[in-house]
Design an enzyme around this catalytic site. Structure first.
Site, mmCIF file in Angstrom:
data_model
loop_
_atom_site.group_PDB
_atom_site.id
_atom_site.type_symbol
_atom_site.label_atom_id
_atom_site.label_comp_id
_atom_site.label_asym_id
_atom_site.label_seq_id
_atom_site.Cartn_x
_atom_site.Cartn_y
_atom_site.Cartn_z
ATOM 1 N N ASN A 8 2.530 -12.302 0.606
ATOM 2 C CA ASN A 8 2.485 -11.535 -0.647
ATOM 3 C C ASN A 8 3.723 -11.951 -1.435
ATOM 4 O O ASN A 8 4.849 -11.608 -1.061
ATOM 5 C CB ASN A 8 2.479 -10.028 -0.374
ATOM 6 C CG ASN A 8 2.432 -9.218 -1.667
ATOM 7 O OD1 ASN A 8 3.020 -9.605 -2.680
ATOM 8 N ND2 ASN A 8 1.742 -8.094 -1.656
ATOM 9 N N GLU A 35 -0.808 -10.731 -4.688
ATOM 10 C CA GLU A 35 -0.026 -10.266 -5.847
ATOM 11 C C GLU A 35 0.499 -11.443 -6.671
ATOM 12 O O GLU A 35 1.685 -11.514 -6.998
ATOM 13 C CB GLU A 35 1.114 -9.332 -5.423
ATOM 14 C CG GLU A 35 0.612 -7.932 -5.088
ATOM 15 C CD GLU A 35 1.709 -6.877 -5.185
ATOM 16 O OE1 GLU A 35 1.841 -6.283 -6.280
ATOM 17 O OE2 GLU A 35 2.418 -6.643 -4.191
ATOM 18 N N ASP A 146 -2.205 -9.018 2.869
ATOM 19 C CA ASP A 146 -1.436 -7.776 2.845
ATOM 20 C C ASP A 146 -2.418 -6.631 3.058
ATOM 21 O O ASP A 146 -3.151 -6.274 2.143
ATOM 22 C CB ASP A 146 -0.711 -7.656 1.502
ATOM 23 C CG ASP A 146 0.075 -6.358 1.383
ATOM 24 O OD1 ASP A 146 0.039 -5.544 2.321
ATOM 25 O OD2 ASP A 146 0.714 -6.166 0.337
ATOM 26 N N ASN A 148 -1.588 -3.555 3.832
ATOM 27 C CA ASN A 148 -0.994 -2.270 3.441
ATOM 28 C C ASN A 148 -1.260 -1.173 4.475
ATOM 29 O O ASN A 148 -1.426 0.011 4.136
ATOM 30 C CB ASN A 148 -1.462 -1.848 2.047
ATOM 31 C CG ASN A 148 -0.502 -2.323 0.957
ATOM 32 O OD1 ASN A 148 0.721 -2.237 1.102
ATOM 33 N ND2 ASN A 148 -1.038 -2.845 -0.134
ATOM 34 N N ASP A 217 1.508 -7.098 6.929
ATOM 35 C CA ASP A 217 0.858 -8.376 6.605
ATOM 36 C C ASP A 217 0.333 -8.962 7.914
ATOM 37 O O ASP A 217 1.101 -9.195 8.847
ATOM 38 C CB ASP A 217 1.865 -9.310 5.940
ATOM 39 C CG ASP A 217 2.386 -8.724 4.641
ATOM 40 O OD1 ASP A 217 1.757 -8.951 3.600
ATOM 41 O OD2 ASP A 217 3.411 -7.996 4.696
ATOM 42 N N ASP A 246 9.249 -8.856 -1.721
ATOM 43 C CA ASP A 246 9.539 -7.815 -0.733
ATOM 44 C C ASP A 246 8.782 -8.057 0.585
ATOM 45 O O ASP A 246 8.997 -7.335 1.552
ATOM 46 C CB ASP A 246 9.278 -6.398 -1.281
ATOM 47 C CG ASP A 246 7.984 -6.253 -2.044
ATOM 48 O OD1 ASP A 246 7.327 -7.266 -2.336
ATOM 49 O OD2 ASP A 246 7.617 -5.110 -2.368
ATOM 50 N N HIS A 247 7.941 -9.094 0.625
ATOM 51 C CA HIS A 247 7.203 -9.455 1.843
ATOM 52 C C HIS A 247 7.674 -10.805 2.384
ATOM 53 O O HIS A 247 8.072 -11.688 1.623
ATOM 54 C CB HIS A 247 5.706 -9.579 1.552
ATOM 55 C CG HIS A 247 5.034 -8.308 1.164
ATOM 56 N ND1 HIS A 247 4.198 -7.619 2.007
ATOM 57 C CD2 HIS A 247 5.066 -7.610 0.004
ATOM 58 C CE1 HIS A 247 3.734 -6.545 1.384
ATOM 59 N NE2 HIS A 247 4.245 -6.510 0.164
#
Length: 257
Positions: A8, A35, A146, A148, A217, A246-247
């Site tokens: 991501n 994203e 991802d 989530n 992930d 952030d991933h």
DNA sequence: ATGGTGGGCAGCCCA
């Protein structure tokens, strides 16, 4: 060895130099990106081709967006869950070198009980139906992206603090468990892994520095491809780079005969 | 601390 990765990137426009850098240092055959936050017209096709990858993508302005890059051609591309009607670009399937690759950006869900949470659970249910069909058609299936959802408490830095929250709630984990029950396994857990290894850390409050993360992930594989999996790991290094996503990227390698 | 940080796009939405 054939290597598949998922990352991501939280804006492909911002992270393209990091993606190029990471791919230069890692021998990746196929990478699923989430994203991207780009329309298809804005997709950096030339830059991707310049580093030796072809691409399939399903983008939208500002939010969401998925892309799959591969050194070999991508065939039989699907850009949304069957039935359509969802304007959010969160799914991309393609066949590469005989492997069906489903790239997912599962809805975040915001907070338990919200409209976005209901959308997440409905999306996961539709995804389950879709993946059952893909499994019936493809012996070698990878589902990566991802999700989530942190599958278990050991995928959460502080399970007590997160108990019942979005990304770990029972209904979300049950939806994920139903994907496993189709015959998909979490390739990361097929190997011994160091404890407290995560794939996402919030930008806020020094979460990465404190390793306050979650493993959300995932790379799932059907039985036939899981049997060929030689390793699965998370590369946390890019999370420490300047202006990171952030991933972190996650990679699985296969001895495909 | 119903905050905090980051991306995208224009004062918020979303994560």
């Amino acid at each position: 060895m054939t290597s598949f990765a998922t990352w991501n990137v939280n804006s492909l426009r911002v992270r393209l130099p990091q993606l190029v850098q990471w791919l230069a240092a890692n021998p990746i055959d196929v990478i699923a990106l989430q994203e991207t936050k780009l329309t298809d017209a804005e997709f950096p096709r030339a830059e991707i081709e310049a580093i030796g990858y072809s691409a399939a993508f399903a983008g939208q302005k500002t939010y969401n967006g998925v892309a799959t890059l591969a050194r070999s051609p991508l065939h039989d591309v699907i850009t949304e869950l069957p039935g359509g009607g969802d304007p959010q670009r969160r799914l991309l399937a393609a066949t590469v070198d005989g492997v069906r690759v489903v790239n997912l950006y599962v809805p975040n869900g915001q907070t338990v009980g919200s409209d976005k949470y209901a959308y997440k659970l409905a999306w996961l249910a539709a995804c389950e139906t879709y993946l059952r069909d893909e499994l019936a058609q493809h012996r070698r299936l990878l589902v990566m992206g991802d999700f989530n959802i942190a599958p278990e408490d050991r995928d959460v830095h502080d399970p007590k603090a997160w108990e019942g929250a979005v990304l770990v709630s029972a209904a979300e984990r049950e939806a994920l468990r139903r994907l496993f029950a189709l015959g998909l396994s979490d390739l990361y857990r097929r190997f011994d892994q160091p404890p407290q290894t995560f794939s996402w850390w919030d930008y806020r409050q020094g979460a990465y520095r404190r390793n306050s993360g979650l493993r959300i992930d995932l790379i799932l594989g059907s039985a036939a491809i899981a049997a060929d999996c030689a390793f699965c790991r998370i590369d946390r290094e890019p999370r420490a780079w300047e202006r990171p996503s952030d991933h972190a990227p996650c990679t699985a390698g296969f001895d495909i005969s």
